[in-house]
Design an enzyme around this catalytic site. Structure first.
Site, PDB file in Angstrom:
ATOM      1  N   GLU A 260       0.855  -1.199   0.000  1.00 49.36           N
ATOM      2  CA  GLU A 260       0.000   0.000   0.000  1.00 49.36           C
ATOM      3  C   GLU A 260       0.889   1.246   0.000  1.00 49.36           C
ATOM      4  O   GLU A 260       1.952   1.257   0.633  1.00 49.36           O
ATOM      5  CB  GLU A 260      -0.842  -0.025   1.292  1.00 49.36           C
ATOM      6  CG  GLU A 260      -1.716   1.185   1.543  1.00 49.36           C
ATOM      7  CD  GLU A 260      -2.220   1.243   3.000  1.00 49.36           C
ATOM      8  OE1 GLU A 260      -1.460   0.867   3.928  1.00 49.36           O
ATOM      9  OE2 GLU A 260      -3.376   1.659   3.202  1.00 49.36           O
TER      10      GLU A 260
ATOM     11  N   ASN B 219      -7.201   6.173  -1.362  1.00 51.98           N
ATOM     12  CA  ASN B 219      -6.098   5.240  -1.112  1.00 51.98           C
ATOM     13  C   ASN B 219      -6.358   4.068  -2.062  1.00 51.98           C
ATOM     14  O   ASN B 219      -7.244   3.248  -1.822  1.00 51.98           O
ATOM     15  CB  ASN B 219      -6.127   4.815   0.358  1.00 51.98           C
ATOM     16  CG  ASN B 219      -4.930   3.964   0.740  1.00 51.98           C
ATOM     17  OD1 ASN B 219      -4.284   3.359  -0.120  1.00 51.98           O
ATOM     18  ND2 ASN B 219      -4.636   3.899   2.036  1.00 51.98           N
TER      19      ASN B 219
ATOM     20  N   LYS C 136      -9.647   1.927  -1.635  1.00 48.17           N
ATOM     21  CA  LYS C 136      -9.796   1.347  -0.286  1.00 48.17           C
ATOM     22  C   LYS C 136     -11.102   1.766   0.390  1.00 48.17           C
ATOM     23  O   LYS C 136     -11.386   2.961   0.509  1.00 48.17           O
ATOM     24  CB  LYS C 136      -8.600   1.776   0.573  1.00 48.17           C
ATOM     25  CG  LYS C 136      -8.557   1.212   1.975  1.00 48.17           C
ATOM     26  CD  LYS C 136      -7.230   1.623   2.645  1.00 48.17           C
ATOM     27  CE  LYS C 136      -7.073   1.127   4.058  1.00 48.17           C
ATOM     28  NZ  LYS C 136      -5.720   1.524   4.601  1.00 48.17           N
TER      29      LYS C 136
ATOM     30  N   GLU D 269      -5.960   8.744   7.809  1.00 51.37           N
ATOM     31  CA  GLU D 269      -6.517   8.250   6.544  1.00 51.37           C
ATOM     32  C   GLU D 269      -7.916   8.782   6.293  1.00 51.37           C
ATOM     33  O   GLU D 269      -8.290   9.075   5.155  1.00 51.37           O
ATOM     34  CB  GLU D 269      -6.517   6.721   6.515  1.00 51.37           C
ATOM     35  CG  GLU D 269      -5.137   6.146   6.277  1.00 51.37           C
ATOM     36  CD  GLU D 269      -5.178   4.660   5.968  1.00 51.37           C
ATOM     37  OE1 GLU D 269      -5.800   4.280   4.965  1.00 51.37           O
ATOM     38  OE2 GLU D 269      -4.595   3.877   6.744  1.00 51.37           O
TER      39      GLU D 269
ATOM     40  N   CYS E 122      -4.671  -3.037   2.878  1.00 50.07           N
ATOM     41  CA  CYS E 122      -4.327  -2.905   4.305  1.00 50.07           C
ATOM     42  C   CYS E 122      -5.472  -3.342   5.220  1.00 50.07           C
ATOM     43  O   CYS E 122      -5.808  -4.519   5.278  1.00 50.07           O
ATOM     44  CB  CYS E 122      -3.866  -1.479   4.590  1.00 50.07           C
ATOM     45  SG  CYS E 122      -3.058  -1.312   6.211  1.00 50.07           S
TER      46      CYS E 122
ATOM     47  N   ASN F 183       0.416  -1.173   5.284  1.00 50.57           N
ATOM     48  CA  ASN F 183       1.334  -0.500   6.214  1.00 50.57           C
ATOM     49  C   ASN F 183       0.667  -0.602   7.572  1.00 50.57           C
ATOM     50  O   ASN F 183      -0.376   0.032   7.788  1.00 50.57           O
ATOM     51  CB  ASN F 183       1.468   0.986   5.884  1.00 50.57           C
ATOM     52  CG  ASN F 183       2.199   1.289   4.598  1.00 50.57           C
ATOM     53  OD1 ASN F 183       3.385   1.586   4.604  1.00 50.57           O
ATOM     54  ND2 ASN F 183       1.485   1.240   3.483  1.00 50.57           N
TER      55      ASN F 183
END
Lengths: 315, 315
Positions: free
Chosen positions: A47, A108, A125, A144, A174, A199
């Site tokens: 990611e 993302n 994401k 995020e 993730c 991550n």
């Protein structure tokens, strides 16, 4: 004819905030070449592979330092050398990156690229962790929910190229790997291979109490093992690892078979390849017997999964 | 005040078809007394604990031998000694049994009984495996879909008694533990403790190829670990094990914490107790952070889970 796909996970050590794009891309190309030299047909990168995990840093929304973390197109001139090298080697790849759309939306995201260099499919994401605002007094943030919009692609599956055995493929990013809903939506599309980059913090970088890196790595692996098993699919789950900007990230990148067995796992916290030959037909037993969804699922009792967001305990 | 509940799993060795109800009940009472002597407050027995796993045998639907496997009420005079002893000891229990309703419906059911001997809640198995008809030429069958109706209770959660720390409790039966949908419906009710009984084949009793007992035990444990973790709940998963009617059943009964860690696991294939002190508040970290459903779930992308039963691969 056996449908064998030679998979690689390209775990990356940390990308420091001060690292140049060229230096990071050079490491990625070296991993790609190493995987190709060992016969890999498809390489999975983490990611947000082109940058540090920048949601740990508070930045102004339209500041140059934040905008520099985003890609306005994929590919683009900065990352083109990776695409060119992969195409020349006939190797496909998954890579995660921060996406800024022409309309100004930020996601993302991840793409999977075929052996001919074309983008097979895109994913944004859905399960964004973290906070939508800066927490005062904390050196390290997890922003995020502030920097990205929730993905709007659903959980798409795509048919890979014939040269790979035409696998049904899905992507997660993730935190998605801990949410069985995303896996199941892929499973309901017959997925045989799920690609994941991540991550994940190895400890609380602000010095609070928390779980050990060992436990966090166990959780990361456990979620992939069980969801691969319960959806009878291969999975490749790949970390950016190590001490990045002074904050620790777990490693533990792994390739998991449709029985939920780990067939390859990274040992360190740096740039490291893991490889496996995936027999895609190994998914069949699970899909036809234990996890024959058509025979055994009972959706009339699953309504709460879509009707309710948060938990509501009984009185 | 810490909410500690002392849990026991009462793994049972095989119940042979020729075993008397009295003999089986005697073993269950001995396990109950052993658990109570070691401080347990809640004891989990297997699925279909009072009989052999009779769906392996073809029988006429209204034959006396089949009807003898079913309970027409719970409790009833045959099982009353277990209820009486548990009440006298102040110990609650989960037990699986074949249920025949006054209306003539048959279910693979379980009840959880409180320390005062009253039934806290009832569950009827939703994920029935096996076949709805006899497979010709096979000595051993798996006829759950023929002998039982699909459960009609949904996945209910109930609040346990104050003496147990008032945990939110759910039940699953055997194959249910491999289906994340059931776990998630419990998770969405804030479940802190999931009780499970099972009978799972250790190998193909008809002599075909198949997975090893070791792999099947791994799958059984993996599914409980990951679903406990992803729903931040304790789980107790208990087998009937060993060579039953000439067919092998796995053991591997386990108690799993909200981190997905196995805190106790049976070593053998006979009658065996496993015990753990469950800190119910250990569920809080998961429920409030990583698996804070209200903050992180995105049900608008989960629609396929209820809209589709079987898998539909892309073209």
């Amino acid at each position: 004819m056996a449908r064998i796909l030679r998979l690689a996970g390209a775990q990356m050590g940390p990308n420091q905030r001060a690292d140049s794009r060229a230096a990071i891309l050079g490491r990625m190309i070296a991993l790609l070449e190493g995987a190709a030299a060992r016969g890999a047909q498809l390489v999975v990168f983490p990611e947000l592979a082109f940058t540090t995990f920048f949601p740990r840093w508070p930045m102004e929304q339209d500041s140059p330092e934040l905008l520099a973390c985003f890609e306005t197109a994929m590919p683009n001139p900065q990352v083109q050398p990776l695409f060119d090298r992969a195409k020349a080697l006939g190797v496909g790849f998954y890579v995660g990156y921060a996406e800024l759309t022409p309309e100004g939306q930020r996601f993302n995201s991840a793409v999977t690229v075929g052996p001919d260099g074309s983008i097979l499919f895109r994913y944004r994401k859905i399960h964004l962790p973290g906070s939508d605002r800066v927490k005062p007094g904390q050196r390290y943030q997890q922003l995020e929910k502030m920097y990205f919009a929730y993905g709007d692609t659903g959980f798409p599956a795509a048919r890979g190229p014939a040269a790979w055995g035409a696998p049904v493929m899905g992507m997660l990013i993730c935190n998605d790997r801990r949410w069985p809903e995303g896996w199941r939506v892929l499973g309901l599309q017959g997925v045989e291979l799920v690609l994941i980059g991540y991550n994940s913090a190895a400890y609380d970088p602000n010095g609070g109490e928390g779980e050990s890196a060992e436990r966090r790595t166990f959780h990361s692996t456990l979620a992939v093992q069980a969801n691969a098993y319960m959806n009878a699919t291969w999975a490749v789950s790949v970390a950016k690892a190590g001490n990045e900007d002074g904050a620790g990230l777990i490693g533990g990148s792994c390739i998991v078979d449709p029985n939920g067995e780990v067939v390859a796992q990274a040992k360190g916290l740096g740039d490291e390849l893991i490889l496996a030959e995936a027999d895609l037909d190994a998914c069949r037993q699970g899909k036809e017997k234990m996890f024959n969804f058509a025979a055994h699922r009972r959706p009339q009792w699953y309504g709460m999964i879509t009707e309710r967001t948060g938990a509501v305990p009984p009185g």
